[in-house]
Design a protein around this motif. Structure first.
Motif, short mmCIF file in Angstrom:
data_model
loop_
_atom_site.label_atom_id
_atom_site.label_comp_id
_atom_site.label_asym_id
_atom_site.label_seq_id
_atom_site.Cartn_x
_atom_site.Cartn_y
_atom_site.Cartn_z
N GLU A 1 -71.63 -24.29 -45.83
CA GLU A 1 -72.03 -25.49 -46.56
C GLU A 1 -71.38 -25.43 -47.94
O GLU A 1 -71.41 -24.39 -48.61
CB GLU A 1 -73.55 -25.58 -46.71
CG GLU A 1 -74.31 -25.74 -45.40
CD GLU A 1 -74.13 -27.12 -44.78
OE1 GLU A 1 -73.59 -28.02 -45.48
OE2 GLU A 1 -74.52 -27.31 -43.62
N SER B 1 -75.44 -23.16 -49.78
CA SER B 1 -76.76 -22.91 -49.19
C SER B 1 -76.69 -22.16 -47.86
O SER B 1 -77.71 -21.69 -47.36
CB SER B 1 -77.51 -24.23 -48.99
OG SER B 1 -76.80 -25.07 -48.10
N GLU B 2 -75.50 -22.05 -47.29
CA GLU B 2 -75.32 -21.29 -46.05
C GLU B 2 -73.92 -20.67 -46.07
O GLU B 2 -72.92 -21.36 -46.25
CB GLU B 2 -75.49 -22.19 -44.83
CG GLU B 2 -75.45 -21.42 -43.51
CD GLU B 2 -75.75 -22.29 -42.30
OE1 GLU B 2 -75.60 -21.78 -41.17
OE2 GLU B 2 -76.11 -23.47 -42.49
N ARG C 1 -75.30 -13.91 -41.70
CA ARG C 1 -75.26 -15.22 -42.36
C ARG C 1 -76.50 -15.40 -43.22
O ARG C 1 -77.60 -15.02 -42.83
CB ARG C 1 -75.19 -16.32 -41.31
CG ARG C 1 -74.99 -17.72 -41.88
CD ARG C 1 -74.94 -18.78 -40.79
NE ARG C 1 -73.81 -18.62 -39.89
CZ ARG C 1 -73.36 -19.59 -39.08
NH1 ARG C 1 -73.97 -20.78 -39.09
NH2 ARG C 1 -72.35 -19.38 -38.28
N GLN D 1 -78.93 -18.12 -45.21
CA GLN D 1 -79.37 -19.50 -45.37
C GLN D 1 -80.51 -19.48 -46.38
O GLN D 1 -81.53 -18.83 -46.15
CB GLN D 1 -79.85 -20.08 -44.04
CG GLN D 1 -78.75 -20.28 -43.02
CD GLN D 1 -79.29 -20.82 -41.70
OE1 GLN D 1 -79.93 -20.10 -40.94
NE2 GLN D 1 -79.04 -22.08 -41.44
N TRP D 2 -80.34 -20.16 -47.51
CA TRP D 2 -81.35 -20.14 -48.56
C TRP D 2 -81.36 -21.45 -49.32
O TRP D 2 -80.57 -22.36 -49.04
CB TRP D 2 -81.13 -18.95 -49.47
CG TRP D 2 -79.79 -18.90 -50.19
CD1 TRP D 2 -78.80 -19.83 -50.19
CD2 TRP D 2 -79.32 -17.82 -51.02
NE1 TRP D 2 -77.74 -19.42 -50.96
CE2 TRP D 2 -78.03 -18.19 -51.49
CE3 TRP D 2 -79.84 -16.61 -51.43
CZ2 TRP D 2 -77.28 -17.36 -52.33
CZ3 TRP D 2 -79.09 -15.79 -52.27
CH2 TRP D 2 -77.83 -16.16 -52.71
N SER E 1 -81.81 -14.23 -47.04
CA SER E 1 -82.29 -15.52 -46.51
C SER E 1 -83.74 -15.77 -46.88
O SER E 1 -84.22 -16.90 -46.79
CB SER E 1 -82.12 -15.57 -44.99
OG SER E 1 -80.75 -15.70 -44.64
#
Length: 441
Positions: free
Chosen positions: A241, A245-246, A258, A260-261, A294
């Motif tokens: 992204e 954010s990823e 990976r 993701q946050w 994450s």
């Protein structure tokens, strides 16, 4: 200093303090810890015959409490020295230094160690949302400290971080700042090299692969292994992204997982790389470190949502240097594009740091706001400098008081605006005042 007070309290000491201006989140933390805070001119603490007076670097000769301490021949020390002697000497210290990103990166490292079950101690100049406090003793060998280059005390003009003696050291970046104590980038580089000299040969330095000022520091001499992070470094990333954010974390080209946050911005992606590298040096499996991120919740006052009213979102952010402002706004802009949120990105800021109020960054500030659709600034006429208004891409509104700034915002904000209020201080409580005024409108 508030964090150090909490650490001393946790060690069993009776702790009290004084300050000129104190506000949340630190005021609430001290209250919860049972630490009384008096007015900064109050010298009654000497009547209790304290074992030590720990003096913050904001106080100088001539201050009533300083003069009373000296006249009484009371034992005194600095915050960093007390920390080093009472806590850090027996710990594996992870120190995070740099002009930007210290608080966030230190919080990431702390959370990764916590996630791995290592129960680290920490002292951070902010409040990591995963912990709710800015300091903790911890129970393991590991202690994470935000390592500031600002001077130690009126009697010790070395940078704070020379006291910490880290085994794992993260160097985020190096730009000119703190113009009240440094005359040039070279002055700051000298202090950073003092830090580099203290990292042992069996330690680790983590740094970017594209920071010329830090490269010059290392060229002065380095006796410690170095691991670098960046788009083409041994610790690298792949974005899924654009807003950060990823993303994928890679080491020497191999994917470790990976992330993701809710954080945004490429600067936070790179902070994450440094945090993973530091945690791995402490013994955390790399995939566990990536997995932990994450669940990293961010830092209070780093793009913290204050509230929403009249379809206007209000965020609080600590950014107060042109580079930090630019990276923050770029991340927000990308996030708004990803969410397809209509409306403007409105930046509201005050130059509050000593460097800012001296006008040092006045010429570079306009470009920092290129991502904003409207800019509102509080500038005190007593500072005797002006912003180059013609250099701003977006419409600029300058106010000379907090009340005038609030009135300007209320007159010009529109539905669907995203407002980012940036200051490293209380900003006159304008965040809550603006939200309340919009709710009442």
């Amino acid at each position: 200093m508030g964090g150090i007070a909490q650490l001393a309290k946790a060690m069993g000491h009776h702790v009290s303090g004084s300050d000129k201006a104190i506000y949340p989140p630190m005021s609430t933390q001290l209250e919860a810890a049972g630490i009384a805070v008096a007015d900064d001119q109050d010298v009654s603490f000497l009547k209790s015959e304290p074992d030590a007076v720990v003096v913050g670097n904001a106080l100088s000769r001539g201050h009533s409490a300083v003069e009373a301490t000296l006249n009484a021949q009371q034992f005194y020390t600095s915050g960093p020295q007390w920390l080093a002697e009472q806590i850090l000497k027996d710990r594996w210290v992870v120190a995070v230094a740099g002009t930007h990103g210290k608080t966030t990166t230190a919080s990431m490292v702390t959370w990764v160690l916590e996630y791995a079950g290592l129960n680290p101690g920490f002292l951070i100049g902010g409040v990591p949302e995963n912990f709710g406090v800015s300091a903790r003793l911890g129970a393991s060998p590991f202690f994470v400290v935000e390592a500031d280059e600002y001077d130690t005390a009126f009697f010790d003009k070395r940078s704070k971080f020379v006291h910490y003696r880290p085994r794992t050291c993260v160097l985020n970046n190096l730009e000119f700042d703190h113009a009240d104590i440094f005359d040039s980038v070279a002055d700051i580089q000298k202090q950073f090299h003092h830090l580099v000299r203290t990292v042992p040969g069996n330690g680790l330095i983590v740094m970017p692969n594209d920071e010329a000022n830090l490269n010059e520091v290392i060229e002065k001499g380095c006796w410690t292994p170095i691991e670098k992070q960046g788009s083409s470094a041994e610790w690298s990333y792949h974005l899924y992204e654009a807003d950060g954010s990823e993303f994928e974390v890679r080491f020497q080209g191999s994917c470790l997982g990976r992330v993701q946050w809710d954080l945004t911005g490429l600067h936070n992606v790179r902070n994450a790389l440094s945090a993973v590298a530091a945690a791995v040096h402490c013994g955390v499996p790399a995939r566990t470190a990536v997995e932990a991120l994450s669940e990293f919740k961010g830092i209070r006052r780093r793009m913290t949502l204050i509230g929403e009213a009249k379809e206007i979102q209000i965020f609080d952010d600590f950014a107060h240097h042109p580079t930090a402002i630019a990276t923050t706004l770029e991340g927000v802009k990308n996030r708004l594009h990803k969410l397809s949120r209509p409306g403007r990105l409105v930046a509201v800021f005050e130059p509050r740091s000593n460097t800012m109020r001296m006008g040092v960054h006045a010429q570079t500030l306009p470009a920092a706001f290129d991502q904003a659709d409207a800019v509102f600034a509080f500038i005190d006429p007593d500072w005797n400098w002006q912003l180059p208004t013609d250099a701003f891409k977006a419409p600029l509104t300058i106010s000379d008081s907090y009340d005038a700034l609030l009135a300007d915002l209320l007159a010009q904000l529109q539905p669907n605006d995203t407002v980012v209020i940036m200051s490293n201080g209380g900003f006159g409580g304008i965040h809550q005042k603006l939200l309340a005024a919009l709710q009442d409108a």
